[in-house]
Design a protein around this motif. Structure first.
Motif, PDB file in Angstrom:
ATOM      1  N   GLU A 143       0.902  -1.299  -0.071  1.00 51.01           N
ATOM      2  CA  GLU A 143      -0.010   0.034   0.015  1.00 51.01           C
ATOM      3  C   GLU A 143       0.790   1.092   0.010  1.00 51.01           C
ATOM      4  N   ASP A 144       0.612   1.968  -1.101  1.00 47.88           N
ATOM      5  CA  ASP A 144       1.507   3.186  -1.158  1.00 47.88           C
ATOM      6  C   ASP A 144       3.056   2.846  -0.969  1.00 47.88           C
ATOM      7  N   ASN A 145       3.675   1.744  -1.565  1.00 49.24           N
ATOM      8  CA  ASN A 145       4.789   1.325  -1.523  1.00 49.24           C
ATOM      9  C   ASN A 145       5.321   0.927   0.056  1.00 49.24           C
ATOM     10  N   VAL A 146       4.273   0.501   0.953  1.00 44.84           N
ATOM     11  CA  VAL A 146       4.875   0.072   2.075  1.00 44.84           C
ATOM     12  C   VAL A 146       4.306  -1.496   2.059  1.00 44.84           C
ATOM     13  N   ALA A 147       4.980  -2.588   2.393  1.00 48.62           N
ATOM     14  CA  ALA A 147       4.840  -3.858   2.409  1.00 48.62           C
ATOM     15  C   ALA A 147       3.881  -4.161   3.495  1.00 48.62           C
ATOM     16  N   ARG A 148       2.921  -4.930   3.396  1.00 42.07           N
ATOM     17  CA  ARG A 148       2.209  -5.362   4.251  1.00 42.07           C
ATOM     18  C   ARG A 148       2.182  -6.872   4.442  1.00 42.07           C
ATOM     19  N   GLU A 149       1.828  -7.412   5.781  1.00 40.58           N
ATOM     20  CA  GLU A 149       1.881  -8.911   6.155  1.00 40.58           C
ATOM     21  C   GLU A 149       0.750  -9.513   5.652  1.00 40.58           C
ATOM     22  N   MET A 150       1.012 -10.528   4.657  1.00 34.59           N
ATOM     23  CA  MET A 150      -0.316 -11.569   4.270  1.00 34.59           C
ATOM     24  C   MET A 150      -0.471 -12.334   5.558  1.00 34.59           C
ATOM     25  N   VAL A 151      -1.824 -12.253   5.949  1.00 32.72           N
ATOM     26  CA  VAL A 151      -2.268 -13.045   7.149  1.00 32.72           C
ATOM     27  C   VAL A 151      -2.761 -14.431   6.614  1.00 32.72           C
ATOM     28  N   LYS A 152      -3.396 -14.346   5.447  1.00 37.38           N
ATOM     29  CA  LYS A 152      -4.298 -15.513   5.161  1.00 37.38           C
ATOM     30  C   LYS A 152      -4.422 -15.520   3.515  1.00 37.38           C
ATOM     31  N   VAL A 153      -4.292 -16.695   3.189  1.00 38.03           N
ATOM     32  CA  VAL A 153      -4.705 -16.761   1.656  1.00 38.03           C
ATOM     33  C   VAL A 153      -5.369 -17.988   1.487  1.00 38.03           C
ATOM     34  N   THR A 154      -6.789 -18.025   0.963  1.00 36.73           N
ATOM     35  CA  THR A 154      -7.638 -18.839   0.855  1.00 36.73           C
ATOM     36  C   THR A 154      -8.109 -18.978  -0.603  1.00 36.73           C
ATOM     37  N   PRO A 155      -8.539 -20.254  -1.233  1.00 35.98           N
ATOM     38  CA  PRO A 155      -9.529 -20.218  -2.300  1.00 35.98           C
ATOM     39  C   PRO A 155     -10.644 -19.219  -2.501  1.00 35.98           C
ATOM     40  N   GLY A 156     -10.557 -18.399  -3.707  1.00 34.42           N
ATOM     41  CA  GLY A 156     -11.574 -17.482  -3.753  1.00 34.42           C
ATOM     42  C   GLY A 156     -12.864 -18.033  -4.422  1.00 34.42           C
ATOM     43  N   ILE A 157     -13.768 -17.109  -4.470  1.00 34.09           N
ATOM     44  CA  ILE A 157     -14.944 -17.382  -5.207  1.00 34.09           C
ATOM     45  C   ILE A 157     -14.909 -17.013  -6.535  1.00 34.09           C
ATOM     46  N   GLY A 158     -15.080 -17.838  -7.693  1.00 38.27           N
ATOM     47  CA  GLY A 158     -14.983 -17.547  -8.988  1.00 38.27           C
ATOM     48  C   GLY A 158     -16.330 -16.755  -9.190  1.00 38.27           C
ATOM     49  N   PRO A 159     -16.436 -16.386 -10.668  1.00 40.41           N
ATOM     50  CA  PRO A 159     -17.466 -15.370 -11.181  1.00 40.41           C
ATOM     51  C   PRO A 159     -18.801 -16.273 -11.155  1.00 40.41           C
ATOM     52  N   SER A 160     -19.697 -15.568 -10.522  1.00 43.56           N
ATOM     53  CA  SER A 160     -21.036 -16.509 -10.553  1.00 43.56           C
ATOM     54  C   SER A 160     -21.603 -16.513 -11.913  1.00 43.56           C
ATOM     55  N   HIS A 161     -21.350 -15.497 -12.778  1.00 40.50           N
ATOM     56  CA  HIS A 161     -22.093 -15.268 -14.133  1.00 40.50           C
ATOM     57  C   HIS A 161     -20.768 -15.287 -15.260  1.00 40.50           C
ATOM     58  N   LEU A 162     -20.952 -15.968 -16.150  1.00 37.32           N
ATOM     59  CA  LEU A 162     -20.081 -15.735 -17.290  1.00 37.32           C
ATOM     60  C   LEU A 162     -20.822 -15.523 -18.537  1.00 37.32           C
ATOM     61  N   VAL A 163     -20.342 -14.592 -19.257  1.00 34.06           N
ATOM     62  CA  VAL A 163     -20.757 -14.246 -20.678  1.00 34.06           C
ATOM     63  C   VAL A 163     -19.834 -14.673 -21.719  1.00 34.06           C
ATOM     64  N   LEU A 164     -20.197 -15.361 -22.551  1.00 38.80           N
ATOM     65  CA  LEU A 164     -19.388 -15.939 -23.724  1.00 38.80           C
ATOM     66  C   LEU A 164     -20.013 -15.007 -25.031  1.00 38.80           C
ATOM     67  N   LEU A 165     -18.998 -14.075 -25.394  1.00 36.73           N
ATOM     68  CA  LEU A 165     -19.479 -13.175 -26.741  1.00 36.73           C
ATOM     69  C   LEU A 165     -18.345 -13.879 -27.794  1.00 36.73           C
ATOM     70  N   VAL A 166     -19.293 -14.449 -29.007  1.00 39.17           N
ATOM     71  CA  VAL A 166     -18.542 -15.216 -29.804  1.00 39.17           C
ATOM     72  C   VAL A 166     -18.733 -14.786 -31.310  1.00 39.17           C
ATOM     73  N   ALA A 167     -17.632 -14.535 -32.003  1.00 38.87           N
ATOM     74  CA  ALA A 167     -17.516 -13.927 -33.330  1.00 38.87           C
ATOM     75  C   ALA A 167     -18.120 -15.023 -34.192  1.00 38.87           C
ATOM     76  N   ASP A 168     -19.510 -14.850 -34.919  1.00 37.74           N
ATOM     77  CA  ASP A 168     -19.880 -15.785 -35.819  1.00 37.74           C
ATOM     78  C   ASP A 168     -19.883 -15.112 -37.376  1.00 37.74           C
ATOM     79  N   SER A 169     -18.744 -14.264 -37.420  1.00 38.20           N
ATOM     80  CA  SER A 169     -18.570 -13.579 -38.818  1.00 38.20           C
ATOM     81  C   SER A 169     -18.077 -14.232 -39.828  1.00 38.20           C
TER      82      SER A 169
END
Length: 241
Positions: A1-27
């Motif tokens: 933060e503002d070039n100051v290192a911070r201690e990482m307390v915990k790393v856990t699996p995050g929650i992926g996106p609940s919604h995905l939009v596929l935009l597909v070129a069919d040209s």
């Protein structure tokens, strides 16, 4: 933060996106790539659907104009059926930027936070959208969405019109700034592995908790880095609304 290192307390699996939009070129530019495109999309869906909880997925094509093919669903068979109906439209160009803009507006209307938009486009096809890359970035930021792209590379250098240049900036700078990924592929045979890598990144998110002192003035800059040269950190360049 503002070039100051911070201690990482915990790393856990995050929650992926609940919604995905596929935009597909069919040209028309994707005429020779349709079968590879379908296989890649099916593999992508299989990979992200294995994640718990499975996301809702929507499919929109944007050859000639943005067209909704399948609204949000988590039923693989329904999505696969629509993928099999994707064909290249003779004489059609692409309106990728319009498709992204319409998607963002719909996500905001539905109040869907932190969705992921995945674009599959052929660089050789002309772009007819009149949107600018700055406008698309504003739309994505307002929707709180990340943008991911799989781009079939054009060895001739891509479309050099003003619309093509705006599209290139969205696929490059804007994709990165949202915390997404841009995968360039040299041939249609490599669409499937590229989509696999995007799917893997989407379901490989982490929640990081770090310690910080109490203070009245919030940090103005936050950077996330890794010392592992084999790892890539993807993080959006603005706060979630």
């Amino acid at each position: 933060e503002d070039n100051v290192a911070r201690e990482m307390v915990k790393v856990t699996p995050g929650i992926g996106p609940s919604h995905l939009v596929l935009l597909v070129a069919d040209s028309q530019a994707n005429t020779d790539a349709v079968s590879f495109l379908r296989d890649g999309l099916k593999g992508f869906i299989t990979k992200v659907m294995a994640y718990t909880p499975a996301p809702q997925i929507r499919i929109t094509t944007f050859g000639d104009r943005p067209t909704l093919r399948q609204d949000f669903t988590s039923v693989p068979a329904t999505l696969t059926r629509q993928i099999d109906r994707i064909f290249a439209q003779t004489g059609a160009g692409a309106r990728m930027l319009e498709a992204i803009s319409e998607t963002c507006r719909d996500l905001k209307t539905r109040r869907i936070p932190a969705a992921a938009v995945v674009v599959i486009v052929n660089e050789a096809g002309p772009e007819f959208s009149e949107e600018s890359h700055t406008r698309i970035e504003e739309e994505l930021r307002g929707a709180g969405a990340t943008l991911w792209a799989v781009v079939l590379h054009d060895p001739r250098g891509g479309n050099q019109t003003s619309e093509g240049r705006e599209r290139a900036m969205v696929l490059g700078d804007v994709t990165r700034d949202t915390g997404g990924m841009n995968k360039n592929v040299l041939g249609p045979q490599t669409l499937a592995p590229a989509l696999d890598s995007v799917a893997a990144a989407l379901v490989s998110q982490y929640a990081i908790t770090y310690g910080r002192p109490d203070r009245l003035i919030p940090a103005t800059r936050l950077s996330v880095e890794t010392t592992d040269r084999n790892a890539t950190v993807l993080v959006r360049r603005w706060a979630t609304p």
